[in-house]
Design an enzyme around this catalytic site. Structure first.
Site, PDB file in Angstrom:
ATOM      1  N   LYS A  99       0.871  -1.167   0.000  1.00  0.00           N
ATOM      2  CA  LYS A  99       0.000   0.000   0.000  1.00  0.00           C
ATOM      3  C   LYS A  99       0.914   1.225   0.000  1.00  0.00           C
ATOM      4  O   LYS A  99       1.604   1.497   0.974  1.00  0.00           O
ATOM      5  CB  LYS A  99      -0.918   0.027   1.213  1.00  0.00           C
ATOM      6  CG  LYS A  99      -1.785   1.283   1.258  1.00  0.00           C
ATOM      7  CD  LYS A  99      -2.602   1.383   2.536  1.00  0.00           C
ATOM      8  CE  LYS A  99      -3.337   2.718   2.577  1.00  0.00           C
ATOM      9  NZ  LYS A  99      -4.089   2.915   3.844  1.00  0.00           N
ATOM     10  N   GLY A 187     -11.895   7.233   5.709  1.00  0.00           N
ATOM     11  CA  GLY A 187     -13.054   8.074   5.919  1.00  0.00           C
ATOM     12  C   GLY A 187     -14.340   7.346   6.238  1.00  0.00           C
ATOM     13  O   GLY A 187     -15.290   7.954   6.742  1.00  0.00           O
ATOM     14  N   ASN A 208     -10.214   0.908   8.718  1.00  0.00           N
ATOM     15  CA  ASN A 208      -9.412   0.750   9.918  1.00  0.00           C
ATOM     16  C   ASN A 208     -10.099   1.398  11.119  1.00  0.00           C
ATOM     17  O   ASN A 208     -10.664   0.734  11.975  1.00  0.00           O
ATOM     18  CB  ASN A 208      -8.012   1.317   9.714  1.00  0.00           C
ATOM     19  CG  ASN A 208      -7.054   1.040  10.874  1.00  0.00           C
ATOM     20  OD1 ASN A 208      -5.899   1.424  10.835  1.00  0.00           O
ATOM     21  ND2 ASN A 208      -7.502   0.363  11.919  1.00  0.00           N
TER      22      ASN A 208
END
Length: 260
Positions: A99, A187, A208
Protein backbone atom coordinates in the site's frame (compact mmCIF):
# COMPACT_ATOMS: atom_id res chain seq x y z
CA UNK A 1 -16.24 -18.75 -5.95
CA UNK A 2 -17.39 -17.05 -9.14
CA UNK A 3 -17.00 -13.46 -7.95
CA UNK A 4 -13.38 -13.32 -6.90
CA UNK A 5 -11.59 -9.98 -6.74
CA UNK A 6 -8.37 -10.09 -8.74
CA UNK A 7 -5.60 -7.67 -7.79
CA UNK A 8 -2.27 -8.01 -9.55
CA UNK A 9 -2.63 -11.75 -9.98
CA UNK A 10 -3.89 -12.23 -6.41
CA UNK A 11 -7.39 -13.66 -6.03
CA UNK A 12 -9.47 -12.58 -3.03
CA UNK A 13 -12.85 -13.81 -1.91
CA UNK A 14 -13.41 -10.90 0.50
CA UNK A 15 -13.84 -7.33 -0.70
CA UNK A 16 -13.14 -5.90 2.75
CA UNK A 17 -9.52 -4.95 3.44
CA UNK A 18 -8.48 -4.07 6.99
CA UNK A 19 -5.99 -1.69 8.53
CA UNK A 20 -4.37 -2.75 11.79
CA UNK A 21 -3.70 0.51 13.61
CA UNK A 22 -5.49 2.03 16.63
CA UNK A 23 -6.69 -1.24 18.17
CA UNK A 24 -6.55 -1.38 21.96
CA UNK A 25 -4.53 -4.58 21.84
CA UNK A 26 -3.12 -7.14 19.44
CA UNK A 27 -5.75 -9.61 20.59
CA UNK A 28 -8.56 -7.17 19.80
CA UNK A 29 -7.07 -6.66 16.34
CA UNK A 30 -6.79 -10.40 15.67
CA UNK A 31 -10.39 -10.98 16.74
CA UNK A 32 -11.61 -8.18 14.47
CA UNK A 33 -9.60 -9.46 11.51
CA UNK A 34 -11.05 -12.92 12.02
CA UNK A 35 -14.63 -11.64 12.34
CA UNK A 36 -14.29 -9.50 9.22
CA UNK A 37 -13.47 -12.41 6.95
CA UNK A 38 -10.82 -10.24 5.30
CA UNK A 39 -8.08 -11.80 3.23
CA UNK A 40 -5.87 -8.71 3.01
CA UNK A 41 -4.59 -6.62 5.92
CA UNK A 42 -2.26 -3.67 5.79
CA UNK A 43 0.51 -3.23 8.37
CA UNK A 44 2.81 -0.28 8.93
CA UNK A 45 6.52 -1.07 8.71
CA UNK A 46 7.08 -0.06 12.33
CA UNK A 47 4.76 -2.88 13.42
CA UNK A 48 7.13 -5.51 12.00
CA UNK A 49 9.08 -5.65 15.26
CA UNK A 50 10.06 -9.21 15.98
CA UNK A 51 12.27 -8.19 18.89
CA UNK A 52 9.39 -6.66 20.87
CA UNK A 53 6.34 -8.88 20.96
CA UNK A 54 4.08 -6.11 22.25
CA UNK A 55 4.80 -4.05 19.13
CA UNK A 56 4.86 -6.84 16.57
CA UNK A 57 1.85 -7.56 14.38
CA UNK A 58 3.65 -9.64 11.79
CA UNK A 59 3.92 -12.72 14.00
CA UNK A 60 0.25 -12.94 15.04
CA UNK A 61 -1.08 -12.02 11.60
CA UNK A 62 1.16 -14.46 9.77
CA UNK A 63 -0.43 -17.30 11.74
CA UNK A 64 -3.92 -16.54 10.41
CA UNK A 65 -5.13 -18.72 7.55
CA UNK A 66 -6.19 -17.09 4.29
CA UNK A 67 -4.86 -13.67 5.30
CA UNK A 68 -2.31 -11.90 3.12
CA UNK A 69 -0.16 -9.08 4.47
CA UNK A 70 0.12 -5.77 2.67
CA UNK A 71 2.92 -3.64 4.17
CA UNK A 72 2.22 0.06 3.86
CA UNK A 73 4.53 3.04 3.61
CA UNK A 74 2.67 5.16 6.14
CA UNK A 75 5.00 7.73 7.65
CA UNK A 76 6.90 8.31 4.43
CA UNK A 77 7.21 11.99 3.59
CA UNK A 78 8.30 11.60 -0.03
CA UNK A 79 8.87 9.08 -2.81
CA UNK A 80 12.38 8.16 -1.69
CA UNK A 81 11.23 7.27 1.83
CA UNK A 82 8.24 5.35 0.51
CA UNK A 83 10.37 3.25 -1.83
CA UNK A 84 12.75 2.39 0.97
CA UNK A 85 9.87 1.45 3.29
CA UNK A 86 8.32 -0.73 0.59
CA UNK A 87 11.61 -2.56 0.04
CA UNK A 88 11.99 -3.24 3.75
CA UNK A 89 8.38 -4.30 4.05
CA UNK A 90 8.70 -6.83 1.25
CA UNK A 91 11.89 -8.23 2.75
CA UNK A 92 10.29 -8.70 6.16
CA UNK A 93 6.87 -9.95 5.09
CA UNK A 94 7.80 -11.77 1.86
CA UNK A 95 4.71 -10.12 0.36
CA UNK A 96 4.87 -8.42 -3.05
CA UNK A 97 1.80 -6.30 -2.28
CA UNK A 98 2.36 -2.77 -0.99
CA UNK A 99 0.00 0.00 0.00
CA UNK A 100 1.75 3.11 -1.24
CA UNK A 101 0.93 5.88 1.19
CA UNK A 102 2.66 9.27 1.30
CA UNK A 103 1.11 12.07 3.35
CA UNK A 104 3.69 14.67 4.44
CA UNK A 105 1.35 17.03 6.28
CA UNK A 106 0.32 15.69 9.73
CA UNK A 107 -2.49 18.24 10.02
CA UNK A 108 -4.67 16.74 7.28
CA UNK A 109 -2.88 13.49 6.29
CA UNK A 110 -3.90 13.91 2.67
CA UNK A 111 -1.89 11.89 0.14
CA UNK A 112 0.75 13.69 -1.92
CA UNK A 113 -0.18 13.04 -5.57
CA UNK A 114 3.20 14.02 -7.06
CA UNK A 115 5.38 11.97 -4.71
CA UNK A 116 2.94 9.06 -4.92
CA UNK A 117 3.17 9.01 -8.70
CA UNK A 118 6.97 9.14 -8.64
CA UNK A 119 7.21 6.34 -6.09
CA UNK A 120 4.71 4.21 -8.00
CA UNK A 121 6.81 4.35 -11.17
CA UNK A 122 9.81 2.88 -9.35
CA UNK A 123 7.88 0.31 -7.32
CA UNK A 124 6.17 -1.05 -10.43
CA UNK A 125 9.61 -1.40 -12.02
CA UNK A 126 10.68 -3.35 -8.92
CA UNK A 127 7.79 -5.76 -9.52
CA UNK A 128 5.67 -4.76 -6.57
CA UNK A 129 1.89 -5.12 -6.67
CA UNK A 130 1.22 -1.45 -6.01
CA UNK A 131 -1.99 -0.18 -4.44
CA UNK A 132 -1.62 3.61 -4.11
CA UNK A 133 -3.66 5.64 -1.62
CA UNK A 134 -4.66 8.79 -3.49
CA UNK A 135 -6.94 11.82 -3.50
CA UNK A 136 -10.19 11.17 -5.34
CA UNK A 137 -8.65 12.50 -8.54
CA UNK A 138 -9.75 10.76 -11.75
CA UNK A 139 -6.77 12.06 -13.73
CA UNK A 140 -4.23 10.80 -11.20
CA UNK A 141 -6.05 7.48 -10.89
CA UNK A 142 -5.82 6.92 -14.63
CA UNK A 143 -2.14 7.91 -14.74
CA UNK A 144 -1.34 5.41 -11.99
CA UNK A 145 -3.26 2.71 -13.81
CA UNK A 146 -1.35 3.50 -17.00
CA UNK A 147 2.05 2.99 -15.35
CA UNK A 148 1.04 -0.41 -13.99
CA UNK A 149 -0.52 -0.01 -10.54
CA UNK A 150 -2.64 -3.04 -9.70
CA UNK A 151 -5.47 -0.95 -8.21
CA UNK A 152 -6.21 2.60 -7.14
CA UNK A 153 -7.41 3.58 -3.67
CA UNK A 154 -9.12 6.97 -3.61
CA UNK A 155 -10.07 8.38 -0.23
CA UNK A 156 -13.69 8.62 0.81
CA UNK A 157 -12.77 11.34 3.29
CA UNK A 158 -9.66 12.33 5.22
CA UNK A 159 -8.09 9.60 7.37
CA UNK A 160 -9.86 9.03 10.65
CA UNK A 161 -12.56 11.66 10.11
CA UNK A 162 -15.47 9.27 9.72
CA UNK A 163 -17.09 11.59 7.19
CA UNK A 164 -17.93 8.76 4.82
CA UNK A 165 -18.12 9.09 1.06
CA UNK A 166 -17.64 12.84 0.81
CA UNK A 167 -15.84 12.40 -2.53
CA UNK A 168 -18.53 10.22 -4.08
CA UNK A 169 -18.90 12.15 -7.35
CA UNK A 170 -15.18 11.93 -8.12
CA UNK A 171 -15.12 8.25 -7.15
CA UNK A 172 -17.90 7.57 -9.63
CA UNK A 173 -15.76 9.04 -12.41
CA UNK A 174 -12.78 6.96 -11.32
CA UNK A 175 -14.94 3.81 -11.41
CA UNK A 176 -16.30 4.69 -14.83
CA UNK A 177 -12.83 5.07 -16.37
CA UNK A 178 -10.85 2.43 -14.48
CA UNK A 179 -9.85 -0.98 -15.79
CA UNK A 180 -8.18 -1.93 -12.49
CA UNK A 181 -9.95 -2.42 -9.15
CA UNK A 182 -11.09 0.72 -7.31
CA UNK A 183 -10.84 0.50 -3.53
CA UNK A 184 -12.24 3.23 -1.28
CA UNK A 185 -9.71 3.84 1.46
CA UNK A 186 -10.16 6.14 4.49
CA UNK A 187 -13.05 8.07 5.92
CA UNK A 188 -15.68 5.34 6.19
CA UNK A 189 -17.54 5.26 9.50
CA UNK A 190 -20.50 2.90 9.09
CA UNK A 191 -21.11 -0.42 7.34
CA UNK A 192 -23.85 1.28 5.31
CA UNK A 193 -21.16 3.43 3.68
CA UNK A 194 -19.25 0.31 2.67
CA UNK A 195 -22.49 -1.04 1.23
CA UNK A 196 -22.99 2.16 -0.76
CA UNK A 197 -19.42 2.06 -2.09
CA UNK A 198 -19.84 -1.50 -3.35
CA UNK A 199 -23.33 -0.79 -4.71
CA UNK A 200 -22.03 1.97 -6.94
CA UNK A 201 -19.28 -0.20 -8.36
CA UNK A 202 -16.25 0.03 -6.10
CA UNK A 203 -14.42 -3.28 -6.03
CA UNK A 204 -13.53 -3.18 -2.33
CA UNK A 205 -13.13 -0.94 0.70
CA UNK A 206 -10.29 -0.59 3.18
CA UNK A 207 -11.39 0.13 6.75
CA UNK A 208 -9.41 0.75 9.92
CA UNK A 209 -10.58 3.44 12.36
CA UNK A 210 -14.29 2.64 12.06
CA UNK A 211 -13.60 -0.86 13.35
CA UNK A 212 -10.62 -0.26 15.64
CA UNK A 213 -12.22 2.50 17.74
CA UNK A 214 -15.76 1.09 17.78
CA UNK A 215 -17.17 0.13 21.18
CA UNK A 216 -17.08 -3.49 20.04
CA UNK A 217 -14.49 -3.87 17.26
CA UNK A 218 -15.25 -7.54 16.67
CA UNK A 219 -18.98 -6.90 16.19
CA UNK A 220 -18.26 -3.89 13.98
CA UNK A 221 -15.89 -5.95 11.84
CA UNK A 222 -18.64 -8.52 11.34
CA UNK A 223 -21.07 -5.71 10.44
CA UNK A 224 -18.67 -4.35 7.82
CA UNK A 225 -18.31 -7.86 6.42
CA UNK A 226 -22.07 -8.07 5.98
CA UNK A 227 -22.28 -4.53 4.58
CA UNK A 228 -19.60 -5.22 2.00
CA UNK A 229 -21.20 -8.48 0.91
CA UNK A 230 -24.62 -6.83 0.67
CA UNK A 231 -23.30 -3.98 -1.46
CA UNK A 232 -21.57 -6.34 -3.86
CA UNK A 233 -24.64 -8.55 -4.13
CA UNK A 234 -26.80 -5.52 -4.93
CA UNK A 235 -24.34 -4.33 -7.58
CA UNK A 236 -24.30 -7.75 -9.20
CA UNK A 237 -28.10 -7.92 -9.10
CA UNK A 238 -28.38 -4.64 -10.98
CA UNK A 239 -29.93 -1.64 -9.26
CA UNK A 240 -33.04 -0.12 -10.79
CA UNK A 241 -32.52 3.12 -12.73
CA UNK A 242 -33.44 6.41 -11.10
CA UNK A 243 -36.15 8.68 -12.46
CA UNK A 244 -36.97 12.37 -12.13
CA UNK A 245 -40.69 11.58 -12.03
CA UNK A 246 -42.79 9.09 -10.11
CA UNK A 247 -43.50 5.85 -11.96
CA UNK A 248 -46.37 3.66 -10.80
CA UNK A 249 -45.46 0.07 -10.03
CA UNK A 250 -48.89 -1.16 -11.14
CA UNK A 251 -51.31 0.13 -13.84
CA UNK A 252 -53.99 2.36 -12.35
CA UNK A 253 -56.33 2.96 -15.29
CA UNK A 254 -58.30 -0.30 -15.50
CA UNK A 255 -60.17 -0.28 -12.24
CA UNK A 256 -60.58 3.51 -12.25
CA UNK A 257 -62.41 3.53 -15.57
CA UNK A 258 -66.10 2.65 -15.52
CA UNK A 259 -68.81 2.22 -18.14
CA UNK A 260 -71.64 2.50 -15.61
Amino acid sequence: MSDLLKVGGQELGSRLFLGTGKFSSTQAMIEAVTASGTELVTVALRRFNRDQAEDDLYGPLSELKNVRLMPNTSGAMNAKEAIRAAMLGRELSKSPIVKLEIHPNPHHLLPDPIETYEAAIELVKQEFIVLPYIPADPVLAKRLEDIGCAAVMPLGAAIGTGKGLSTVEMIKIIIRDATVPVVVDAGLRAPSEATRALEMGCDAVLVNSAIAVAENPTAMAAAFKTGTETGRAAYNAGLMPTSEVAVASSPLTCFLSSND
